[in-house]
Design an enzyme around this catalytic site. Structure first.
Site, PDB file in Angstrom:
ATOM      1  N   TRP A 145      34.429   4.832  -2.389  1.00  0.00           N
ATOM      2  CA  TRP A 145      33.893   5.561  -3.544  1.00  0.00           C
ATOM      3  C   TRP A 145      33.102   6.758  -3.000  1.00  0.00           C
ATOM      4  O   TRP A 145      32.314   6.602  -2.065  1.00  0.00           O
ATOM      5  CB  TRP A 145      32.960   4.693  -4.399  1.00  0.00           C
ATOM      6  CG  TRP A 145      32.264   5.549  -5.426  1.00  0.00           C
ATOM      7  CD1 TRP A 145      32.824   6.060  -6.557  1.00  0.00           C
ATOM      8  CD2 TRP A 145      30.926   6.062  -5.361  1.00  0.00           C
ATOM      9  NE1 TRP A 145      31.901   6.856  -7.209  1.00  0.00           N
ATOM     10  CE2 TRP A 145      30.730   6.871  -6.499  1.00  0.00           C
ATOM     11  CE3 TRP A 145      29.861   5.905  -4.458  1.00  0.00           C
ATOM     12  CZ2 TRP A 145      29.536   7.527  -6.763  1.00  0.00           C
ATOM     13  CZ3 TRP A 145      28.667   6.566  -4.713  1.00  0.00           C
ATOM     14  CH2 TRP A 145      28.507   7.363  -5.858  1.00  0.00           C
ATOM     15  N   GLU A 169      38.044   4.075  -5.784  1.00  0.00           N
ATOM     16  CA  GLU A 169      37.257   3.848  -7.006  1.00  0.00           C
ATOM     17  C   GLU A 169      36.921   5.157  -7.723  1.00  0.00           C
ATOM     18  O   GLU A 169      36.269   6.029  -7.162  1.00  0.00           O
ATOM     19  CB  GLU A 169      35.959   3.113  -6.636  1.00  0.00           C
ATOM     20  CG  GLU A 169      35.066   2.803  -7.826  1.00  0.00           C
ATOM     21  CD  GLU A 169      33.756   2.137  -7.424  1.00  0.00           C
ATOM     22  OE1 GLU A 169      33.482   2.011  -6.211  1.00  0.00           O
ATOM     23  OE2 GLU A 169      32.997   1.753  -8.326  1.00  0.00           O
ATOM     24  N   LYS A 191      35.390   7.483 -11.109  1.00  0.00           N
ATOM     25  CA  LYS A 191      34.165   7.504 -11.910  1.00  0.00           C
ATOM     26  C   LYS A 191      34.250   8.645 -12.909  1.00  0.00           C
ATOM     27  O   LYS A 191      34.936   9.638 -12.671  1.00  0.00           O
ATOM     28  CB  LYS A 191      32.980   7.689 -10.978  1.00  0.00           C
ATOM     29  CG  LYS A 191      31.634   7.515 -11.637  1.00  0.00           C
ATOM     30  CD  LYS A 191      30.552   7.249 -10.620  1.00  0.00           C
ATOM     31  CE  LYS A 191      29.209   7.147 -11.303  1.00  0.00           C
ATOM     32  NZ  LYS A 191      28.172   6.662 -10.420  1.00  0.00           N
ATOM     33  N   ASP A 243      35.700   0.040 -11.945  1.00  0.00           N
ATOM     34  CA  ASP A 243      34.286  -0.315 -12.098  1.00  0.00           C
ATOM     35  C   ASP A 243      33.977  -0.212 -13.589  1.00  0.00           C
ATOM     36  O   ASP A 243      34.207   0.838 -14.203  1.00  0.00           O
ATOM     37  CB  ASP A 243      33.425   0.664 -11.280  1.00  0.00           C
ATOM     38  CG  ASP A 243      31.936   0.345 -11.352  1.00  0.00           C
ATOM     39  OD1 ASP A 243      31.430   0.172 -12.474  1.00  0.00           O
ATOM     40  OD2 ASP A 243      31.278   0.299 -10.295  1.00  0.00           O
ATOM     41  N   HIS A 280      32.242   2.885 -15.026  1.00  0.00           N
ATOM     42  CA  HIS A 280      32.715   4.214 -14.636  1.00  0.00           C
ATOM     43  C   HIS A 280      33.621   4.912 -15.632  1.00  0.00           C
ATOM     44  O   HIS A 280      34.397   5.787 -15.281  1.00  0.00           O
ATOM     45  CB  HIS A 280      33.420   4.132 -13.278  1.00  0.00           C
ATOM     46  CG  HIS A 280      32.461   3.944 -12.157  1.00  0.00           C
ATOM     47  ND1 HIS A 280      32.795   4.110 -10.850  1.00  0.00           N
ATOM     48  CD2 HIS A 280      31.149   3.619 -12.169  1.00  0.00           C
ATOM     49  CE1 HIS A 280      31.738   3.881 -10.087  1.00  0.00           C
ATOM     50  NE2 HIS A 280      30.730   3.579 -10.869  1.00  0.00           N
ATOM     51  N   HIS A 324      34.968  -3.802  -9.896  1.00  0.00           N
ATOM     52  CA  HIS A 324      33.520  -3.776  -9.714  1.00  0.00           C
ATOM     53  C   HIS A 324      32.943  -4.135 -11.068  1.00  0.00           C
ATOM     54  O   HIS A 324      32.920  -3.306 -11.978  1.00  0.00           O
ATOM     55  CB  HIS A 324      33.031  -2.384  -9.295  1.00  0.00           C
ATOM     56  CG  HIS A 324      33.060  -2.175  -7.819  1.00  0.00           C
ATOM     57  ND1 HIS A 324      32.505  -1.071  -7.215  1.00  0.00           N
ATOM     58  CD2 HIS A 324      33.532  -2.959  -6.821  1.00  0.00           C
ATOM     59  CE1 HIS A 324      32.663  -1.174  -5.899  1.00  0.00           C
ATOM     60  NE2 HIS A 324      33.290  -2.307  -5.644  1.00  0.00           N
ATOM     61  N   ASP A 379      26.120   4.496 -16.712  1.00  0.00           N
ATOM     62  CA  ASP A 379      26.451   3.584 -15.609  1.00  0.00           C
ATOM     63  C   ASP A 379      25.159   3.062 -14.994  1.00  0.00           C
ATOM     64  O   ASP A 379      24.842   3.340 -13.843  1.00  0.00           O
ATOM     65  CB  ASP A 379      27.284   4.377 -14.583  1.00  0.00           C
ATOM     66  CG  ASP A 379      27.727   3.531 -13.407  1.00  0.00           C
ATOM     67  OD1 ASP A 379      27.924   2.324 -13.600  1.00  0.00           O
ATOM     68  OD2 ASP A 379      27.868   4.076 -12.301  1.00  0.00           O
ATOM     69  N   ASP A 415      24.153   0.108 -14.221  1.00  0.00           N
ATOM     70  CA  ASP A 415      24.247  -1.016 -13.296  1.00  0.00           C
ATOM     71  C   ASP A 415      23.236  -2.117 -13.579  1.00  0.00           C
ATOM     72  O   ASP A 415      22.559  -2.601 -12.689  1.00  0.00           O
ATOM     73  CB  ASP A 415      24.169  -0.517 -11.842  1.00  0.00           C
ATOM     74  CG  ASP A 415      25.422   0.239 -11.444  1.00  0.00           C
ATOM     75  OD1 ASP A 415      26.492  -0.389 -11.403  1.00  0.00           O
ATOM     76  OD2 ASP A 415      25.347   1.461 -11.206  1.00  0.00           O
ATOM     77  N   ASP A 448      28.952  -5.259  -8.877  1.00  0.00           N
ATOM     78  CA  ASP A 448      28.340  -4.003  -8.448  1.00  0.00           C
ATOM     79  C   ASP A 448      27.242  -3.611  -9.416  1.00  0.00           C
ATOM     80  O   ASP A 448      27.497  -2.912 -10.391  1.00  0.00           O
ATOM     81  CB  ASP A 448      29.417  -2.897  -8.375  1.00  0.00           C
ATOM     82  CG  ASP A 448      28.823  -1.576  -7.905  1.00  0.00           C
ATOM     83  OD1 ASP A 448      27.675  -1.563  -7.449  1.00  0.00           O
ATOM     84  OD2 ASP A 448      29.532  -0.545  -8.004  1.00  0.00           O
TER      85      ASP A 448
HETATM   86  C1  RNT Z   1      28.890   4.084  -7.692  1.00  0.00           C
HETATM   87  C2  RNT Z   1      29.967   3.091  -7.428  1.00  0.00           C
HETATM   88  C3  RNT Z   1      29.937   2.430  -6.089  1.00  0.00           C
HETATM   89  C4  RNT Z   1      28.521   2.029  -5.693  1.00  0.00           C
HETATM   90  C5  RNT Z   1      28.447   1.260  -4.410  1.00  0.00           C
HETATM   91  C6  RNT Z   1      27.040   1.171  -3.915  1.00  0.00           C
HETATM   92  O1  RNT Z   1      28.839   4.499  -8.984  1.00  0.00           O
HETATM   93  O2  RNT Z   1      29.996   2.134  -8.427  1.00  0.00           O
HETATM   94  O3  RNT Z   1      30.812   1.367  -6.059  1.00  0.00           O
HETATM   95  O4  RNT Z   1      27.897   1.302  -6.696  1.00  0.00           O
HETATM   96  O5  RNT Z   1      29.312   1.784  -3.515  1.00  0.00           O
HETATM   97 ZN    ZN Z   2      31.360   0.481  -8.142  1.00  0.00          ZN
END
Ligand code: RNT
Ligand code: ZN
Length: 420
Positions: free
Chosen positions: A187, A228, A230, A261, A264, A288, A296, A298, A328
């Site tokens: 990523w 990955e 986003k 993810d 994302h 993820h 995002d 998290d 993640d």
């Molecule tokens: C970032 C991505 C990525 C990170 C990690 C730390 O938006 O989701 O995967 O969270 O690599």
């Molecule tokens: Zn991620």
């Protein structure tokens, strides 16, 4: 709840499920074979071990300052061990490149070697965890202007190409030594804050960098690369080089696993419905799993509708062996070890609910056009006693049942993290 009560509830659940044609023992056997990849970065707010005070960059952010975060490899491993103790089954640990065991020296990203991860490999072997890995293309002076593999300056691009190739070799070594294929995720934070004119040029640069990265051929039995995408990040609101279309195109064309993810995409866009499409064009998928709240953000994964839908899609598509489930998130505002345990348990509960679906009957109703019946059975399945099955699974694995793990987390906080 004592053992007898747990068993009684399980027997009752078994009876209920057998009435709708579901074999509970079989579901548990499958759940037990489903590893979840625990991201190492929840324990220290994505800080890593390169510098003492490295700032997190790249449009991602851990908010909160709950006391007791891990600041050494030993602490981080102890925290993960504690979390694993409170999670039933055998799982994986997902390590980022800047968490290497650098022995107090500064080792730049284009200098890292498998030897810097040997102590991780040894620890994982001892604890029976399998490993996954990630290149780290953020929190570094050479990513300071927001571009890495797509940078217009070939020198900077080459630096990151070199880093990612090194990471692929490290992942290969992890897979080789642990006897389990290591998923290596790429990523990059590349993008820009404001209206961008040369969108095509940066994407062409990224494509070219990836082509160079994948020129080095790894052994598929030891590692697989994942890419990955986003939609946007903080300070990177207007343009992301590695968008979903970009990586879907690149992945399908070059047979590289795509990582979805859940944070994302646009805030109301869900990943559950993407699984059955990607599976038709790629042999495997990486997830993820996270919980975005308005962006995002998290947040810790909880048992919400989308998590259950993701699990259902995996099971309904018969894709347990093809979809790799990784977590993640990085919430720095609550107990970090508790965050791991809640998130993994929620993910397991979603998978268990999916495995306990009366799938044969549902398929039959759907084929016959009996849509009221399909809806009604799906509704009934929601309130079936799957919780009793999960409790039984925990007890069987010698893991704390139900909410009593809260007390374990509190104890560890009292004994360990509060003293840091
Ligand atoms: C970032 C991505 C990525 C990170 C990690 C730390 O938006 O989701 O995967 O969270 O690599
Ligand atoms: Zn991620």
């Amino acid at each position: 709840m004592n053992k007898q009560q747990i068993n009684q509830a399980f027997e009752y659940a078994k009876m209920c499920y057998s009435e709708i044609g579901v074999d509970v023992e079989n579901a548990l056997e499958q759940l037990d074979k489903l590893p979840i990849s625990l991201h190492c970065w929840q324990a220290d707010d994505v800080t890593g071990f390169e510098h003492k005070e490295g700032a997190l960059t790249g449009g991602i952010q851990a908010t909160g300052n709950y006391p007791g975060k891990a600041t050494t490899i030993e602490q981080l491993r102890a925290d993960i061990d504690k979390a694993m103790e409170l999670i039933p089954g055998d799982h994986r640990v997902n390590i980022h490149a800047f968490y290497g065991d650098f022995g107090g020296k500064y080792v730049d990203r284009n200098e890292i070697e498998p030897e810097h991860f040997q102590s991780w490999i040894d620890w994982a072997k001892e604890k029976n965890y399998k490993l996954d890995f990630n290149a780290t293309c953020f929190s570094h002076p050479k990513s300071a202007d927001g571009l890495t593999l797509s940078h217009p300056d070939p020198e900077i691009r080459n630096f990151w190409i070199d880093h990612v190739i090194r990471c692929r070799k490290i992942a290969e070594e992890m897979g080789r030594q642990s006897g389990s294929k290591c998923m290596h995720n790429i990523w990059i934070p590349d993008g820009s804050k404001d209206v961008t004119v040369k969108r095509l040029e940066y994407r062409a640069n990224l494509k070219d960098s990836l082509d160079k990265i994948f020129e080095y051929k790894t052994n598929d039995e030891y590692m697989l690369d994942c890419i990955e995408s986003k939609v946007f990040g903080i300070g990177v609101e207007s343009y992301t080089v590695g968008s979903h279309e970009f990586y879907m195109g690149y992945g399908v064309k070059n047979n590289i696993v795509v990582t979805l993810d859940s944070g994302h995409f646009h805030p109301t866009e869900i990943i559950s419905d993407k699984i059955s499409s990607l599976l038709l064009f790629l042999p495997e998928i990486m997830l993820h799993v996270t919980r975005g709240v308005r962006w995002d953000s998290d947040h810790v994964v909880i048992l919400n509708e989308e998590l259950v839908a993701v699990a259902q899609e995996i099971v309904r598509a018969n894709a347990i062996d093809k979809v790799h489930v990784g977590l993640d998130y990085f919430d720095a505002s609550i107990n970090r070890i508790g965050a791991y345990v809640s998130g993994v348990r929620a993910t397991q509960k979603a998978l268990l609910q999916a495995l306990l679906e009366p799938i044969a009957k549902l398929n039959e109703y759907e084929s016959e056009g009996k849509f009221f019946e399909r809806m009604a059975l799906l509704e009934e399945a929601k309130s079936m006693p799957w919780g009793a099955v999960y409790n039984y699974y925990c007890a069987q694995k010698g893991v704390t049942v139900g909410e009593s793990y809260i007390a374990d987390i509190q104890q560890y906080e009292k004994d360990v993290t509060s003293k840091r």
